[in-house]
Design a protein around this motif. Structure first.
Motif, short mmCIF file in Angstrom:
data_model
loop_
_atom_site.label_atom_id
_atom_site.label_comp_id
_atom_site.label_asym_id
_atom_site.label_seq_id
_atom_site.Cartn_x
_atom_site.Cartn_y
_atom_site.Cartn_z
N GLY A 278 0.78 -1.23 0.00
CA GLY A 278 0.00 0.00 0.00
C GLY A 278 0.81 1.28 0.00
O GLY A 278 0.26 2.37 0.13
N ALA A 279 2.14 1.17 -0.16
CA ALA A 279 2.98 2.38 -0.19
C ALA A 279 2.67 3.18 -1.46
O ALA A 279 2.57 2.60 -2.54
N PRO A 280 2.50 4.51 -1.35
CA PRO A 280 2.22 5.32 -2.56
C PRO A 280 3.41 5.29 -3.50
O PRO A 280 4.54 5.53 -3.09
N ARG A 281 3.17 4.99 -4.75
CA ARG A 281 4.27 4.90 -5.72
C ARG A 281 4.86 6.27 -6.01
O ARG A 281 4.15 7.29 -6.04
N ILE A 282 6.15 6.29 -6.23
CA ILE A 282 6.84 7.52 -6.58
C ILE A 282 6.31 8.00 -7.93
O ILE A 282 6.29 7.24 -8.90
N GLY A 283 5.86 9.26 -7.98
CA GLY A 283 5.32 9.82 -9.21
C GLY A 283 3.82 9.72 -9.33
O GLY A 283 3.23 10.32 -10.24
N ASP A 284 3.18 8.99 -8.42
CA ASP A 284 1.72 8.86 -8.46
C ASP A 284 1.10 10.06 -7.74
O ASP A 284 0.92 10.07 -6.52
N LYS A 285 0.76 11.09 -8.51
CA LYS A 285 0.26 12.33 -7.92
C LYS A 285 -1.07 12.14 -7.20
O LYS A 285 -1.33 12.80 -6.18
N ALA A 286 -1.90 11.25 -7.71
CA ALA A 286 -3.20 11.02 -7.07
C ALA A 286 -3.02 10.42 -5.68
O ALA A 286 -3.73 10.79 -4.73
N ALA A 287 -2.07 9.48 -5.55
CA ALA A 287 -1.83 8.84 -4.25
C ALA A 287 -1.12 9.77 -3.29
O ALA A 287 -1.35 9.75 -2.08
N TRP A 288 -0.22 10.61 -3.82
CA TRP A 288 0.55 11.50 -2.97
C TRP A 288 -0.19 12.80 -2.61
O TRP A 288 0.15 13.45 -1.62
N GLY A 289 -1.17 13.16 -3.42
CA GLY A 289 -1.87 14.44 -3.20
C GLY A 289 -2.35 14.66 -1.77
O GLY A 289 -2.00 15.67 -1.13
N PRO A 290 -3.16 13.73 -1.21
CA PRO A 290 -3.64 13.92 0.17
C PRO A 290 -2.51 13.96 1.19
O PRO A 290 -2.59 14.65 2.20
N ARG A 291 -1.46 13.21 0.92
CA ARG A 291 -0.33 13.19 1.85
C ARG A 291 0.44 14.51 1.80
O ARG A 291 0.89 15.02 2.83
N ASN B 8 6.38 18.55 7.36
CA ASN B 8 6.74 18.12 8.71
C ASN B 8 5.94 16.88 9.14
O ASN B 8 6.48 15.98 9.79
N ALA B 9 4.66 16.84 8.77
CA ALA B 9 3.82 15.70 9.14
C ALA B 9 4.30 14.43 8.42
O ALA B 9 4.35 13.34 9.01
N LEU B 10 4.67 14.57 7.15
CA LEU B 10 5.15 13.43 6.39
C LEU B 10 6.47 12.90 6.97
O LEU B 10 6.67 11.69 7.09
N VAL B 11 7.35 13.82 7.32
CA VAL B 11 8.64 13.41 7.89
C VAL B 11 8.43 12.71 9.23
O VAL B 11 9.06 11.69 9.52
N MET C 56 10.84 12.09 -2.79
CA MET C 56 9.69 11.34 -3.31
C MET C 56 8.48 12.24 -3.53
O MET C 56 7.80 12.15 -4.55
N ALA C 57 8.22 13.13 -2.56
CA ALA C 57 7.06 14.02 -2.68
C ALA C 57 7.23 14.97 -3.86
O ALA C 57 6.27 15.23 -4.61
N ASN C 58 8.44 15.47 -4.07
CA ASN C 58 8.68 16.40 -5.18
C ASN C 58 8.56 15.70 -6.53
O ASN C 58 8.24 16.34 -7.53
N GLN C 59 8.82 14.39 -6.55
CA GLN C 59 8.64 13.63 -7.78
C GLN C 59 7.15 13.36 -8.04
O GLN C 59 6.78 12.88 -9.11
N SER C 60 6.34 13.68 -7.04
CA SER C 60 4.91 13.34 -7.12
C SER C 60 4.02 14.58 -7.00
O SER C 60 2.85 14.48 -6.61
#
Length: 262
Positions: free
Chosen positions: A99-112, A118-121, A152-156
């Motif tokens: 269930g890890a969000p894939r690198i580059g998957d903007k839809a999966a990373w958007g809510p995160r 700071n919350a992600l870290v 990863m977030a910047n790639q997404s």
């Protein structure tokens, strides 16, 4: 004198006789059926075993390698975000394992990403769901984890600022070369990369030491195994998600795992 027969049967009608005969057959048959069901009944798995917390506990690495500055000139926490991702995070985030969000998957990373950097870290350092603390590599510094998250977030779709790497710090590749002399060590490669999935069988990865699971793979030969590991197969990304591994390192890790399954 009484004409009552003391041994007279309680069965007085044909209906009573039929009932007794039928019961004499049904009672033992029902008993046998119930006994068989009790013996072969399938035991269901504990539902709590599939909770994110228990999954995370099961995929904790069984061993880890921490490269240190053998020559005294290197500092810890020097890896860039890209290096951290290639060495650690890509194992799951490249293919979306557990269930890890894939690198580059903007839809999966958007809510995160909306949660904030700071919350992600914080989640990455402490662990969340099936992800163990620091991605299963406690040798990472908090800054290295932050750089990996930013990369990863910047790639997404994010635009986080990656914490700077100290210019005086020695890069981990140089540290590893100083310690190992450039020689491939299968167990070290396994501990740093492969263990994330092969220790607990994540995404059907054959567990280390599982002879039954490894037997058909061993029959394919080392060349075939090395090719599959290099290119990726099924849920396993190329080189186990660690693109920095050399062919010699990768083959050494495979040879180590094979040796544990013989």
């Amino acid at each position: 004198m009484s004409t009552h027969d003391q041994h007279e049967s309680f069965i007085k009608t044909p209906q009573q006789l039929a009932t007794v005969v039928l019961a004499s057959f049904l009672v033992p048959i029902i008993g046998i059926i119930l006994l068989v069901q009790l013996v072969i009944a399938e035991r269901t798995a504990d539902p709590s075993a599939m909770t994110p917390e228990n999954i995370a506990a099961r995929i904790q690495p069984i061993g880890r390698v921490e490269f240190g500055g053998a020559t005294g000139g290197g500092g810890a926490g020097a890896r860039s975000g890209e290096e951290v991702v290639k060495a650690v995070c890509a194992t799951c985030h490249q293919a979306g394992v557990a269930g890890a969000p894939r690198i580059g998957d903007k839809a999966a990373w958007g809510p995160r990403i909306k949660e904030g950097f700071n919350a992600l870290v914080k989640d990455a350092i402490k662990g969340k769901g099936a992800m163990p603390p620091k991605g299963g590599n406690p040798s990472l510094s908090d800054d290295e984890v932050a750089r990996g998250v930013a990369f990863m977030a910047n790639q997404s779709g994010a635009s986080f600022k990656e914490p700077a790497v100290k210019a005086s710090a020695q890069k981990p590749q140089a540290q590893a070369a100083a310690v190992t002399g450039g020689a491939a060590d299968g167990k070290k490669v396994y501990d740093s990369t492969c263990t994330a999935c092969h220790a607990a069988g994540v995404a059907n990865a054959p567990k280390l030491g599982d002879k039954a699971a490894w037997a058909p793979r061993i029959k394919q030969g080392m060349d075939a195994l090395a090719q599959s590991a290099t290119k990726g197969k099924g849920a396993m990304p190329p080189k186990g998600g660690n693109a920095s591994l050399s062919d010699a390192d990768l083959r050494a890790a495979i040879e180590y795992m094979v040796s544990q399954a013989k």
